[in-house]
Design an enzyme around this catalytic site. Structure first.
Site, short mmCIF file in Angstrom:
data_model
loop_
_atom_site.label_atom_id
_atom_site.label_comp_id
_atom_site.label_asym_id
_atom_site.label_seq_id
_atom_site.Cartn_x
_atom_site.Cartn_y
_atom_site.Cartn_z
N ASP A 110 3.98 -1.85 -3.28
CA ASP A 110 3.86 -2.38 -1.91
C ASP A 110 2.68 -3.36 -1.82
O ASP A 110 2.01 -3.65 -2.83
CB ASP A 110 3.70 -1.17 -0.98
CG ASP A 110 4.09 -1.43 0.45
OD1 ASP A 110 4.64 -2.50 0.73
OD2 ASP A 110 3.84 -0.56 1.30
N HIS A 111 2.40 -3.83 -0.60
CA HIS A 111 1.32 -4.81 -0.32
C HIS A 111 0.20 -4.84 -1.37
O HIS A 111 -0.40 -3.81 -1.68
CB HIS A 111 0.64 -4.48 1.00
CG HIS A 111 1.53 -4.56 2.17
ND1 HIS A 111 1.68 -5.70 2.91
CD2 HIS A 111 2.35 -3.64 2.73
CE1 HIS A 111 2.53 -5.47 3.88
NE2 HIS A 111 2.97 -4.23 3.80
N GLU A 183 -2.89 -1.80 7.17
CA GLU A 183 -2.35 -1.55 5.84
C GLU A 183 -3.51 -1.49 4.87
O GLU A 183 -4.43 -2.32 4.94
CB GLU A 183 -1.33 -2.63 5.42
CG GLU A 183 -1.94 -3.95 5.06
CD GLU A 183 -0.94 -5.10 5.02
OE1 GLU A 183 0.03 -5.11 5.79
OE2 GLU A 183 -1.18 -6.00 4.22
N HIS A 227 2.82 -2.46 11.35
CA HIS A 227 2.84 -1.16 10.65
C HIS A 227 2.47 -0.06 11.63
O HIS A 227 1.59 -0.23 12.46
CB HIS A 227 1.82 -1.16 9.50
CG HIS A 227 2.20 -2.05 8.36
ND1 HIS A 227 1.36 -2.97 7.82
CD2 HIS A 227 3.35 -2.12 7.64
CE1 HIS A 227 1.97 -3.59 6.81
NE2 HIS A 227 3.18 -3.10 6.69
N HIS A 266 9.07 -5.62 7.21
CA HIS A 266 7.95 -4.66 7.10
C HIS A 266 7.76 -3.95 8.43
O HIS A 266 8.20 -4.41 9.47
CB HIS A 266 6.66 -5.38 6.68
CG HIS A 266 6.58 -5.54 5.20
ND1 HIS A 266 5.71 -4.81 4.42
CD2 HIS A 266 7.31 -6.29 4.36
CE1 HIS A 266 5.91 -5.13 3.15
NE2 HIS A 266 6.86 -6.04 3.09
N ASN A 288 11.12 -1.72 5.06
CA ASN A 288 10.08 -0.77 4.65
C ASN A 288 9.86 0.30 5.72
O ASN A 288 9.70 -0.02 6.90
CB ASN A 288 8.76 -1.50 4.44
CG ASN A 288 8.75 -2.34 3.18
OD1 ASN A 288 9.77 -2.50 2.52
ND2 ASN A 288 7.60 -2.87 2.85
#
Ligand SMILES: O=C(CO)COP(=O)(O)O
Ligand SMILES: O=C[C@H](O)COP(=O)(O)O
Ligand SMILES: [Zn+2]
Ligand SMILES: [Zn+2]
Length: 360
Positions: A110-111, A183, A227, A266, A288
């Site tokens: 991920d990121h 995040e 997120h 996302h 995601n």
């Protein structure tokens, strides 16, 4: 008739052209694959079980923090050592167990923001070592997230990483336009609103720069994504931006495809079925989901502990008798399993919402 007909490897971790075919098929059949953040063997198998039961593919991904957790929070993460070791360990675990579930699995990281690039470098070292022995990378794909940096630098650096991944036919997901919320400890809660909505010119510039290197890439374009889960009304998504991006890239490149770009959604937790459906219609192939899964996993464990609390207060002695042993109540295989069941059910809901169920 389903995606298995398109794949050379039908079960276990898939790589290279199989990943491309899977995403092409998803666009054609208008579905997306949930990408579930996993932090342990237990969360990984919860997701695998759901996908097996719904007869469909799944993406399992580790974040930098999730990978460090996989290694153990007691291990120093100096120089991203724990995140590299944890990601590699997670990858080997998932590669080894995935065929048991009989479904295709995309193994992803991920990121990765600028300050975390040593983590990505470490995983790529592991991919190249694995490639030397097995002719394929350890991971199916990685994400690079330089969305907080100047656009030109983001594109140039992403291109550099795609050049490294390309000989292994490894997929690279990149981000443009900032995802709000939090995040990896980076707080984007007060980020400028305009920065959260990607411009079509940026998508075209990315497409042009990356397509000349390799076809194995996707774009996490900001359309108001955040997120985490917030009170209804606090997040305003604009999936219609993705439609504009596709039309712009098609027009400017003369592509024969109506959806020339593979998009990633996302911050999937807390969104509505309508938002998923609309975004998937515009070429989103991966959504995601982390926060909703974390909560779902907790609920099973929480309810078990609350309902059985009189059996969990001491190793021996419960309402059935002061000499009764409680071993069968506090065995982690019992209470952790309850979290797996509730998480697995939440993954199944996502598989239905994204039209993934039954696509094998
Ligand atoms: O985008 C995500 C991981 O990269 C997950 O976001 P959520 O936690 O909002 O589902
Ligand atoms: O970035 C989004 C994912 O939810 C990863 O979260 P994390 O960094 O807390 O593991
Ligand atoms: Zn980001
Ligand atoms: Zn994300």
């Amino acid at each position: 008739m389903g995606v298995l007909e398109k794949l050379s490897r039908k079960s276990g971790v898939i790589v290279g052209d199989d990943v491309l075919r899977l995403f092409e098929y998803a666009q054609e059949k208008v579905f997306a694959i949930p990408a579930i953040n996993v932090t342990s063997s237990s969360t990984a198998i919860s997701a695998l079980e759901a996908a097996r039961d719904q007869n469909c593919p799944i993406v399992l991904q580790v974040s930098q923090g999730g990978a460090a957790f996989f290694a153990g929070k007691g291990v120093s993460n100096d120089g991203q050592k724990a995140s590299i070791a944890g990601a590699v360990a997670a990858a080997h675990f998932i590669r080894s167990i995935a065929p048991t579930y009989g479904i295709p699995v995309v193994l992803h990281s991920d990121h990765c923001a600028k300050k975390l690039l040593p983590w990505l470098d470490g995983m790529l070292d592991a991919d190249e070592q694995y490639y030397k022995i097995h002719g394929e990378p350890l991971f199916s794909s990685h994400m690079i997230d330089l969305s907080e940096e100047p656009v030109d630098w983001n594109i140039a650096t992403t291109a550099k990483y795609l050049k490294r991944a390309a000989p292994m036919k490894q997929w690279l997901e990149m981000e443009i336009g900032i995802t709000g919320g939090e995040e990896d400890g980076v707080n984007n809660e007060n980020v400028d609103n305009a920065a959260m909505y990607t411009q079509p010119q940026d998508i075209l510039a990315i497409h042009n720069a990356l397509a000349s290197i390799s076809p194995y890439f996707s774009i996490a374009a900001g359309f108001g994504n955040v997120h985490g889960v917030y009170k209804p009304g606090n997040v305003r998504l604009h999936p219609e931006l993705l439609k504009k991006h596709q039309a712009y890239v098609k027009e400017q490149t003369g592509s024969s495809k109506d959806k020339p770009v593979f998009f990633v959604f996302h911050g999937g937790s807390g969104s509505s079925k309508e938002e998923y459906k609309e975004a998937i219609g515009y070429g989103v192939v991966k959504v995601n989901l982390d926060t909703d899964m974390q909560y779902a996993y907790l609920t099973g464990v929480r309810d078990y502990v609350l309902n059985k609390q009189d059996y969990l207060k001491s190793p021996v002695g419960n309402p059935d008798g002061e000499d009764k042993p409680n071993k069968k109540f506090f065995d982690p295989r019992v209470w952790i399993r309850e979290g797996e069941k509730t998480m697995s059910k939440r993954v199944q809901v996502a598989l239905e919402d994204f039209n993934t169920a039954g696509q094998l």
